[in-house]
Motif scaffolding. Structure first.
Motif, mmCIF file in Angstrom:
data_model
loop_
_atom_site.group_PDB
_atom_site.id
_atom_site.type_symbol
_atom_site.label_atom_id
_atom_site.label_comp_id
_atom_site.label_asym_id
_atom_site.label_seq_id
_atom_site.Cartn_x
_atom_site.Cartn_y
_atom_site.Cartn_z
ATOM 1 N N VAL A 7 0.850 -0.969 0.024
ATOM 2 C CA VAL A 7 -0.117 0.026 -0.062
ATOM 3 C C VAL A 7 0.823 1.158 0.209
ATOM 4 O O VAL A 7 2.042 1.398 0.720
ATOM 5 C CB VAL A 7 -0.731 0.008 1.293
ATOM 6 N N ILE A 8 0.426 2.043 -0.929
ATOM 7 C CA ILE A 8 1.190 3.715 -0.660
ATOM 8 C C ILE A 8 -0.003 4.517 -0.759
ATOM 9 O O ILE A 8 -0.847 4.692 -1.440
ATOM 10 C CB ILE A 8 1.823 3.854 -2.173
ATOM 11 N N ALA A 9 0.205 5.446 0.275
ATOM 12 C CA ALA A 9 -0.716 6.378 0.731
ATOM 13 C C ALA A 9 0.016 7.688 0.542
ATOM 14 O O ALA A 9 1.104 7.963 0.806
ATOM 15 C CB ALA A 9 -0.735 6.343 2.466
ATOM 16 N N PHE A 10 -0.920 8.641 -0.167
ATOM 17 C CA PHE A 10 -0.465 9.865 -0.507
ATOM 18 C C PHE A 10 -1.208 10.949 0.510
ATOM 19 O O PHE A 10 -2.499 10.714 0.595
ATOM 20 C CB PHE A 10 -0.945 10.103 -1.757
ATOM 21 N N ASP A 11 -0.212 12.069 0.886
ATOM 22 C CA ASP A 11 -1.136 13.019 1.366
ATOM 23 C C ASP A 11 -1.700 13.750 0.325
ATOM 24 O O ASP A 11 -1.351 13.589 -0.642
ATOM 25 C CB ASP A 11 -0.100 13.859 2.279
ATOM 26 N N ALA A 12 -2.811 14.726 0.890
ATOM 27 C CA ALA A 12 -3.406 15.483 -0.108
ATOM 28 C C ALA A 12 -2.987 16.761 -0.450
ATOM 29 O O ALA A 12 -2.330 17.062 -1.512
ATOM 30 C CB ALA A 12 -4.977 15.455 -0.224
ATOM 31 N N ASP A 13 -3.149 17.432 0.566
ATOM 32 C CA ASP A 13 -2.964 19.140 0.553
ATOM 33 C C ASP A 13 -1.493 19.078 0.340
ATOM 34 O O ASP A 13 -0.824 18.829 1.163
ATOM 35 C CB ASP A 13 -3.579 19.896 1.672
ATOM 36 N N ASP A 14 -1.026 19.891 -0.537
ATOM 37 C CA ASP A 14 0.472 20.176 -0.624
ATOM 38 C C ASP A 14 1.252 19.309 -1.102
ATOM 39 O O ASP A 14 2.596 19.326 -1.221
ATOM 40 C CB ASP A 14 0.866 21.212 0.363
ATOM 41 N N THR A 15 0.751 18.056 -1.406
ATOM 42 C CA THR A 15 1.407 16.987 -1.979
ATOM 43 C C THR A 15 0.914 16.316 -3.222
ATOM 44 O O THR A 15 1.626 16.223 -4.350
ATOM 45 C CB THR A 15 1.159 15.328 -1.098
ATOM 46 N N LEU A 16 -0.567 16.449 -3.367
ATOM 47 C CA LEU A 16 -1.280 16.195 -4.559
ATOM 48 C C LEU A 16 -1.351 17.568 -5.470
ATOM 49 O O LEU A 16 -1.815 17.705 -6.640
ATOM 50 C CB LEU A 16 -2.447 15.478 -4.492
ATOM 51 N N TRP A 17 -1.972 18.588 -4.601
ATOM 52 C CA TRP A 17 -2.599 19.792 -5.142
ATOM 53 C C TRP A 17 -2.074 20.883 -4.371
ATOM 54 O O TRP A 17 -1.773 20.883 -2.772
ATOM 55 C CB TRP A 17 -3.947 19.654 -5.398
ATOM 56 N N VAL A 18 -2.271 22.179 -4.548
ATOM 57 C CA VAL A 18 -1.947 23.540 -3.883
ATOM 58 C C VAL A 18 -3.004 23.638 -2.731
ATOM 59 O O VAL A 18 -4.211 23.463 -3.190
ATOM 60 C CB VAL A 18 -1.808 24.709 -5.109
#
Length: 230
Positions: A7-18
């Motif tokens: 499993v790879i987890a991504f933060d959202a704010d300021d990792t995927l988008w501004v």
């Protein structure tokens, strides 16, 4: 290093988008609105104090931020702000919620490359409705198997998430821009973490250099660099 990942987890704010720059813009507008009462620096300091004081009640996100702006305005003005000024504070918050989603460089390339190989999830903080809205508008939902909006990003929260996903800590990788929220809790769990710094960081997310000594995690300059390890 990452051979056993599931499993790879991504933060959202300021990792995927501004995200964070919108808060800085809002703080500036708020300070201009209250310029007759205090300097911008003092207003920002007092607003941060109120935000931190209210985290336990409101959690993270724009709505809690707006309530903290209202409270700060009352305190700084000695309860003398006008209904018109209250309305302007509400408009600052509504404008933040209506901001377009601006994906950061390489996000879609990375997700497209990794999604056939791993189970991808989002693990983020913030207001549930707002984060769901941003994910929907981002066009990225199809890449993720699971969305987790956490009230906090501490070791106990990640442990619960990893258990829910039925994987071992060694099979889980977190990718995010915040050392405090996305990296150090995973290191404490003997899990995996990759730090992708963002040029703007909320003061509450900053950590001391001493907190990072002998901590096992990677740092990359931009998101696409993680493909060199995966």
């Amino acid at each position: 290093m990452y051979k056993n990942l599931k499993v790879i987890a991504f933060d959202a704010d300021d990792t995927l988008w501004v995200n964070e720059p919108y808060f800085r813009e809002a703080e500036h507008e708020f300070a201009q609105l209250l310029a007759s009462f205090e300097t911008e620096n003092k207003i920002n300091q007092e607003l941060l104090k109120v935000e931190l004081r209210n985290l336990e009640l409101y959690g993270y996100g724009v709505k809690g931020f707006v309530l903290s702006m209202m409270e700060s305005a009352l305190e700084l003005s000695n309860n003398s702000i006008t209904p018109n000024e209250v309305g302007k504070i509400l408009e600052i918050g509504k404008a933040m919620l209506k901001k377009p989603i601006e994906l950061l460089n390489g996000v879609e390339e990375v997700l497209k490359t990794l999604s056939p190989k791993y189970r991808l999830i989002v693990a983020t903080k913030g207001d549930l409705l707002d984060q769901e809205r941003k994910l929907e508008k981002s066009g990225l939902l199809s890449y993720f198997d699971h969305i987790e909006v956490l009230s906090e990003k501490k070791q106990v929260n990640y442990k619960r998430l990893i258990d829910f996903l039925d994987v071992k800590p060694s099979e889980f990788l977190m990718i995010g821009n915040s050392l405090k929220s996305d990296i150090l809790p995973l290191v404490a769990l003997n899990s995996n973490a990759i730090h992708v710094p963002y040029h703007t960081t909320w003061a509450h997310e900053e950590v001391k250099r001493s907190d990072l000594v002998n901590k096992n995690y990677k740092t990359v300059n931009n998101l696409t660099e993680i493909l060199d390890f995966l």
